[in-house]
Design an enzyme around this catalytic site. Structure first.
Site, PDB file in Angstrom:
ATOM      1  N   LYS A 199       0.841  -1.201   0.000  1.00  0.00           N
ATOM      2  CA  LYS A 199       0.000   0.000   0.000  1.00  0.00           C
ATOM      3  C   LYS A 199       0.879   1.256   0.000  1.00  0.00           C
ATOM      4  CE  LYS A 199      -3.760  -2.438   2.309  1.00  0.00           C
ATOM      5  NZ  LYS A 199      -4.426  -2.797   3.577  1.00  0.00           N
ATOM      6  N   GLN A 201      -4.274  -1.720   9.911  1.00  0.00           N
ATOM      7  CA  GLN A 201      -4.297  -3.066   9.338  1.00  0.00           C
ATOM      8  C   GLN A 201      -4.875  -4.046  10.360  1.00  0.00           C
ATOM      9  OE1 GLN A 201      -3.572  -3.574   6.181  1.00  0.00           O
ATOM     10  NE2 GLN A 201      -3.776  -5.781   6.169  1.00  0.00           N
ATOM     11  N   ASP A 225     -10.627   3.005   4.824  1.00  0.00           N
ATOM     12  CA  ASP A 225     -11.110   1.625   4.694  1.00  0.00           C
ATOM     13  C   ASP A 225     -12.635   1.556   4.770  1.00  0.00           C
ATOM     14  OD1 ASP A 225      -9.350  -0.537   4.306  1.00  0.00           O
ATOM     15  OD2 ASP A 225      -8.528  -0.325   6.326  1.00  0.00           O
TER      16      ASP A 225
HETATM   17  N1  GUN Z   1      -6.809  -6.906   6.500  1.00  0.00           N
HETATM   18  C1  GUN Z   1      -7.272  -7.625   5.453  1.00  0.00           C
HETATM   19  N2  GUN Z   1      -7.880  -6.832   4.562  1.00  0.00           N
HETATM   20  C2  GUN Z   1      -7.814  -5.580   5.058  1.00  0.00           C
HETATM   21  C3  GUN Z   1      -8.261  -4.319   4.569  1.00  0.00           C
HETATM   22  O1  GUN Z   1      -8.882  -4.182   3.514  1.00  0.00           O
HETATM   23  N3  GUN Z   1      -7.976  -3.261   5.385  1.00  0.00           N
HETATM   24  C4  GUN Z   1      -7.329  -3.384   6.566  1.00  0.00           C
HETATM   25  N4  GUN Z   1      -7.124  -2.290   7.286  1.00  0.00           N
HETATM   26  N5  GUN Z   1      -6.899  -4.538   7.032  1.00  0.00           N
HETATM   27  C5  GUN Z   1      -7.148  -5.624   6.277  1.00  0.00           C
END
Ligand code: GUN
Length: 285
Positions: free
Chosen positions: A53, A97, A120
Site C-alpha cells: 500500500k 491493518q 477503509d
Molecule cells: N486486513 C485484510 N484486509 C484488510 C483491509 O482491507 N484493510 C485493513 N485495514 N486490514 C485488512
C-alpha cells in the site's frame, strides 16, 4: 468455452494512472494526499500488504508512512497513536491493518478512527452511511470487485449473484453494492444449506472465504462470471484463491486469477479513497 481472464493488474494500472494525474493536479494547488498506515505486530502477510500500500501510494505521488507498533502494544498505546494521526492536518487517510493482537479491541480501534480519514470505511459511522446511501468511504475490496465487474461487461440488473462469505470487510459490503446495482444477491456462509443449488444458478459468483479451491467446476453455471477474493498461502508457500482456477476457467465466462485479480484493485481503492479524503477535506467534489 474458455473464460475471459479479468486481469486485475491491467485494470489497476489504468486506474492508478488516472489517480496519478489527479494527484499531480492537486499538487499544483499545494495539496498533497498522505496515507498513514498503522501496523501492530509482525504478521508476515500484514507486513507485506502494508508495504504494498505504501509503495503504491508513493508511486502515484502521494506521501505515505507506516506507523509500525510492537506486537505487545496496549490498546491505549494504539488509541494514542490514532488520536495523533486524527489530529495531524497533513494526514488525509488512516488505515489500521487488521487483524490486531488479542489485547487490542478491533471494534474500539475502528470506532476511534476519524470518519473523515477512514479510507477503509470500517468506522461504524461510515458503515451506516453506506447502508443509508450517504456519501462515504466504500471498503476497498468491495469497491475493487465492482470495478472488475465493470470490465467483465455484465449488466447486473436482475442477475443472480452469489456472494460466499459474510465478513464485514468483503461479503456484507459487496452484497450491498451489488444490490444497489439491482442484482439479486444470495449471501452464502458456512451454515447455508442450499449452497450447491444457489451457485449452479448464479450468473456471478464472488467468493471471499479463504478456503483453497472451495469453488470447483461442477458448481459453476456455464458462462458465469467468477470473482475470487481468496488469498490463502498454500503448502508450496504460494497464495491460492478460493476458486479452482484451472478447471473453472474452462466453463466460466470470465474469471479473476490469484494472484493478480482482486488484490491489485484493493490497493488501488485505498489510493482512490485517500485521494477522495483529501479532496473532500478541501471542499473538492
Ligand atoms: N486486513 C485484510 N484486509 C484488510 C483491509 O482491507 N484493510 C485493513 N485495514 N486490514 C485488512
Amino acid at each position: 468455452m474458455v473464460a475471459k481472464i479479468l486481469d486485475g493488474k491491467e485494470i489497476a494500472k489504468d486506474y492508478r494512472a488516472k489517480l496519478k494525474e489527479e494527484v499531480e493536479r492537486l499538487k499544483k494547488q499545494n495539496i498533497v494526499p498522505k496515507l498513514s498506515v498503522i501496523l501492530v505486530g509482525n504478521d508476515g502477510a500484514s507486513q507485506s500488504y502494508v508495504n504494498s500500500k505504501k509503495k503504491a501510494a508513493e508511486k502515484i505521488g502521494m506521501i505515505s508512512e507506516i506507523v509500525h507498533m510492537d506486537e505487545s502494544s496496549t490498546e491505549e498505546e494504539v488509541l494514542n497513536e490514532l488520536e495523533r494521526l486524527n489530529h495531524d492536518d497533513s494526514v488525509s487517510g488512516i488505515l489500521v491493518q487488521v487483524p490486531l493482537p488479542d489485547q487490542v479491541s478491533e471494534a474500539k480501534i475502528l470506532e476511534a478512527i476519524d470518519p473523515s480519514k477512514d479510507v477503509d470505511g470500517f468506522n461504524p459511522i461510515n458503515i451506516g452511511r453506506l447502508y443509508t446511501g450517504e456519501r462515504t468511504f466504500i471498503p476497498c475490496t468491495p469497491l475493487g470487485i465492482m470495478e472488475i465487474l465493470k470490465h467483465a461487461d455484465i449488466d447486473l440488473k436482475g442477475k443472480n449473484v452469489a456472494v460466499i462469505g459474510r465478513s464485514h470487510i468483503v461479503g456484507q459490503p459487496v452484497s450491498k453494492l451489488l444490490t444497489d446495482q439491482d442484482a439479486t444477491v444470495t449471501l452464502l456462509h458456512s451454515k447455508s444449506q442450499n449452497t450447491e443449488e444457489v451457485l449452479k444458478n448464479s450468473d456471478v459468483i464472488v467468493s471471499a472465504v479463504g478456503r483453497i479451491h472451495l469453488v470447483t467446476k461442477d458448481l459453476v453455471k456455464p458462462g458465469a462470471v467468477v470473482i475470487d477474493v481468496g488469498n490463502t498461502p498454500g503448502e508450496d508457500g504460494k497464495l491460492k484463491g478460493d476458486v479452482d482456477f484451472q478447471s473453472v476457467k474452462e466453463i466460466a465466462g470470465a474469471i479473476t486469477p490469484v494472484p493478480g485479480g482482486v488484490g491489485p484493485l484493493t490497493i488501488t481503492m485505498v489510493l482512490n479513497n485517500t485521494l477522495l479524503a483529501e479532496k473532500w477535506k478541501n471542499g473538492i467534489e
